[in-house]
Design a protein around this motif. Structure first.
Motif, PDB file in Angstrom:
ATOM      1  N   THR A   1       6.423  11.694  -0.435  1.00 48.21           N
ATOM      2  CA  THR A   1       7.001  11.962  -1.872  1.00 48.21           C
ATOM      3  C   THR A   1       6.449  13.015  -2.528  1.00 48.21           C
ATOM      4  N   LEU A   2       5.465  13.440  -2.562  1.00 45.85           N
ATOM      5  CA  LEU A   2       4.780  14.635  -3.143  1.00 45.85           C
ATOM      6  C   LEU A   2       5.298  15.747  -2.787  1.00 45.85           C
ATOM      7  N   SER A   3       5.668  15.984  -1.411  1.00 49.02           N
ATOM      8  CA  SER A   3       6.294  17.163  -0.867  1.00 49.02           C
ATOM      9  C   SER A   3       7.771  17.226  -1.279  1.00 49.02           C
ATOM     10  N   TYR A   4       8.454  16.174  -1.280  1.00 50.56           N
ATOM     11  CA  TYR A   4       9.948  15.905  -1.747  1.00 50.56           C
ATOM     12  C   TYR A   4       9.851  16.375  -3.404  1.00 50.56           C
ATOM     13  N   LEU A   5       9.022  15.980  -3.989  1.00 57.06           N
ATOM     14  CA  LEU A   5       9.083  16.258  -5.567  1.00 57.06           C
ATOM     15  C   LEU A   5       8.859  17.782  -5.687  1.00 57.06           C
ATOM     16  N   LYS A   6       8.018  18.181  -4.991  1.00 51.32           N
ATOM     17  CA  LYS A   6       7.583  19.794  -5.089  1.00 51.32           C
ATOM     18  C   LYS A   6       8.903  20.441  -4.710  1.00 51.32           C
ATOM     19  N   ALA A   7       9.593  20.156  -3.641  1.00 47.27           N
ATOM     20  CA  ALA A   7      10.653  20.734  -3.093  1.00 47.27           C
ATOM     21  C   ALA A   7      11.985  20.829  -4.030  1.00 47.27           C
ATOM     22  N   VAL A   8      12.019  19.560  -4.741  1.00 42.05           N
ATOM     23  CA  VAL A   8      13.112  19.540  -5.773  1.00 42.05           C
ATOM     24  C   VAL A   8      12.746  20.360  -6.988  1.00 42.05           C
TER      25      VAL A   8
ATOM     26  N   GLY B   1       0.690  -1.287   0.062  1.00 39.74           N
ATOM     27  CA  GLY B   1       0.084  -0.007  -0.154  1.00 39.74           C
ATOM     28  C   GLY B   1       0.862   1.358   0.038  1.00 39.74           C
ATOM     29  N   SER B   2       1.863   1.157   0.743  1.00 42.08           N
ATOM     30  CA  SER B   2       2.742   2.397   0.731  1.00 42.08           C
ATOM     31  C   SER B   2       3.425   2.744  -0.836  1.00 42.08           C
ATOM     32  N   VAL B   3       3.741   1.799  -1.311  1.00 35.92           N
ATOM     33  CA  VAL B   3       4.229   1.589  -2.659  1.00 35.92           C
ATOM     34  C   VAL B   3       3.416   2.385  -3.866  1.00 35.92           C
ATOM     35  N   THR B   4       2.030   1.917  -3.535  1.00 34.65           N
ATOM     36  CA  THR B   4       0.801   2.577  -4.221  1.00 34.65           C
ATOM     37  C   THR B   4       0.903   3.759  -4.030  1.00 34.65           C
ATOM     38  N   ALA B   5       0.921   4.188  -2.691  1.00 38.99           N
ATOM     39  CA  ALA B   5       0.771   5.830  -2.266  1.00 38.99           C
ATOM     40  C   ALA B   5       1.797   6.366  -2.928  1.00 38.99           C
ATOM     41  N   ALA B   6       3.256   6.005  -3.089  1.00 38.73           N
ATOM     42  CA  ALA B   6       4.297   6.842  -3.549  1.00 38.73           C
ATOM     43  C   ALA B   6       4.056   7.075  -5.058  1.00 38.73           C
ATOM     44  N   ARG B   7       3.541   5.967  -5.736  1.00 41.27           N
ATOM     45  CA  ARG B   7       3.209   5.887  -7.204  1.00 41.27           C
ATOM     46  C   ARG B   7       2.197   7.198  -7.460  1.00 41.27           C
ATOM     47  N   LEU B   8       1.043   7.228  -6.616  1.00 39.85           N
ATOM     48  CA  LEU B   8       0.102   8.232  -6.955  1.00 39.85           C
ATOM     49  C   LEU B   8       0.725   9.496  -6.821  1.00 39.85           C
ATOM     50  N   ALA B   9       1.542   9.609  -5.956  1.00 44.46           N
ATOM     51  CA  ALA B   9       2.470  11.199  -5.546  1.00 44.46           C
ATOM     52  C   ALA B   9       3.119  11.450  -6.944  1.00 44.46           C
ATOM     53  N   ILE B  10       3.819  10.448  -7.417  1.00 48.53           N
ATOM     54  CA  ILE B  10       4.654  10.421  -8.858  1.00 48.53           C
ATOM     55  C   ILE B  10       3.691  10.725  -9.855  1.00 48.53           C
ATOM     56  N   GLU B  11       2.744   9.908  -9.994  1.00 50.02           N
ATOM     57  CA  GLU B  11       1.638  10.438 -11.147  1.00 50.02           C
ATOM     58  C   GLU B  11       1.124  11.658 -11.095  1.00 50.02           C
ATOM     59  N   GLU B  12       0.973  12.134  -9.909  1.00 51.03           N
ATOM     60  CA  GLU B  12       0.375  13.675  -9.656  1.00 51.03           C
ATOM     61  C   GLU B  12       1.089  14.665 -10.205  1.00 51.03           C
TER      62      GLU B  12
END
Length: 397
Positions: free
Chosen positions: A309-316, A46-57
């Protein structure tokens, strides 16, 4: 005309320079957790799925470069986690690692990440040692911690007159931390701890510990454990009839645990959580996407992986680089406000301070749809439940 051509050329060069700040031409994220054991239900796939949703976003890219996801099972063993992370950092070129049920695995990887200039964002590694003597400038404890969990639940029960407490505690870093933090809150609010028992991790037979707790006459039997240990302890407490005479209070309970226990046995329990899928429209909308892929509602740990994951990518994206120190500096500038975390600010010690929820488990008759398990009693302000910055944290001085 020449001036316009020069401007366009300079802009193109600037864009190329920004993209060049992404190491190895890819931003790589790792989810390190329990995929097959006691905590696989609350994190796992489920955590892997959650990370993928952030990357897709984020459209699968940041700064024009692809985002890749890797994941592995640390088996809840610090040495396994450390070896996996070292390989990820050295050969796999992973930039950030998240999740970590069992704080000992997070602590092991944090040390390696500090040496390799990589970021660690525990979503389910909750011990306050991560913010104290083991804190470092490249770690963000994202979802919550043992003190914040204990503060919400313990204070609510002490205020109801449940003054005496007995602990049944998992005998490892997380359990010790949860008992210690809860004890501090109980004593400060006028309660007292009359005894405790330590059980092996993972546990199975809780009968002797429950009988000692029952004999203590304590108002509250506090469970300082998690996952299947919590589920089994609550089921066995019901079998002994303990819950009719004493309050059994699990200090870390995920919605997956309540699902396993069932509302008949779990009803009336208080718990503190960082996330509940049915809190508001934003949480429901994101959880619907998760449910479509996972066929169950997300736990707070899984939702935390999405937010981290989402916050990390936004920060990058905002920093123009995936260099760890620059990204952490950007994360500290940001206010984290998404479908999971509300009003979050990342402190110098690595604590993401944000609003929490005090919840009570519904009775079977109160539950109207699948996974409709909680009543929201109140929103707990982060400033009220998060611990003060520890003097032991050197980076916060």
């Amino acid at each position: 005309m020449q001036f316009k051509k020069l401007s366009v050329a300079l802009a193109a060069c600037a864009a190329i320079a920004a993209q060049a700040q992404v190491s190895d031409d890819v931003v790589k994220i790792g989810v390190l957790n329990d995929l097959s054991g006691i905590y696989s239900d609350l994190s796992g796939q489920g955590s892997v799925t959650a990370a993928r949703l952030a990357i897709e976003e984020m459209g699968g890219k940041v700064l024009g470069k692809p985002v890749e996801l890797v994941f592995a099972d640390h088996q809840n063993k610090p040495d396994v986690a450390a070896n996996l992370a070292r390989g990820w950092f050295d050969q796999g070129k992973v930039d950030m690692v998240t999740d970590f049920p069992t704080a000992s695995t997070a602590l092991a990887v944090m040390e390696i990440a500090k040496q390799k200039n990589r970021i660690v964002m525990p979503s389910s590694g909750l011990a306050t040692a991560i913010l104290g003597e083991k804190c470092n400038a490249l770690t963000a404890q994202w979802t919550t911690n043992t003190y914040a969990l204990a503060a919400g639940t313990a204070r609510a029960l002490v205020k109801e007159g449940k003054k005496s407490w007995y602990f049944i505690t998992a005998d490892y870093t997380f359990g010790h931390s949860l008992e210690k933090d809860a004890t501090e809150v109980i004593n400060a609010d006028g309660g007292k701890v009359v005894g405790s028992s330590r059980h092996p991790f993972p546990g199975g037979d809780f009968s002797s510990f429950l009988l000692k707790a029952q004999a203590s006459g304590a108002d509250v039997i506090a469970l300082a454990n998690a996952g299947n240990d919590t589920v089994n302890a609550i089921k066995q407490a019901n079998e002994y009839g303990i819950t009719r005479k004493q309050v059994v209070a699990p200090l870390l309970t995920y919605i997956s645990d309540v699902h396993s226990i069932g509302l008949e046995k779990a009803q009336g329990m208080y718990l503190s959580e960082a996330f509940y899928w049915d809190f508001d429209e934003r949480s429901r909308a994101w959880s619907k996407k998760f449910f479509e892929k996972q066929k169950r509602m997300p736990t707070a740990a899984q939702a935390g992986v999405y937010s981290a994951t989402l916050s990390y990518l936004k920060a990058v994206q905002a920093a123009g680089t995936d260099e760890a120190k620059a990204v952490m500096a950007q994360l500290r500038k940001m206010t984290i406000d998404d479908a999971v975390i509300r009003h979050g600010k990342l402190r110098e010690d690595g604590a993401l301070v944000h609003d929490m929820l005090l919840l009570q488990v519904k009775s079977p008759s109160e539950s109207k749809v699948p996974w409709d398990y909680y009543k929201v009693k109140t929103v707990l302000k982060g400033a009220d439940v998060y611990p003060a910055i520890s003097p032991a944290c050197q980076v916060a001085k």
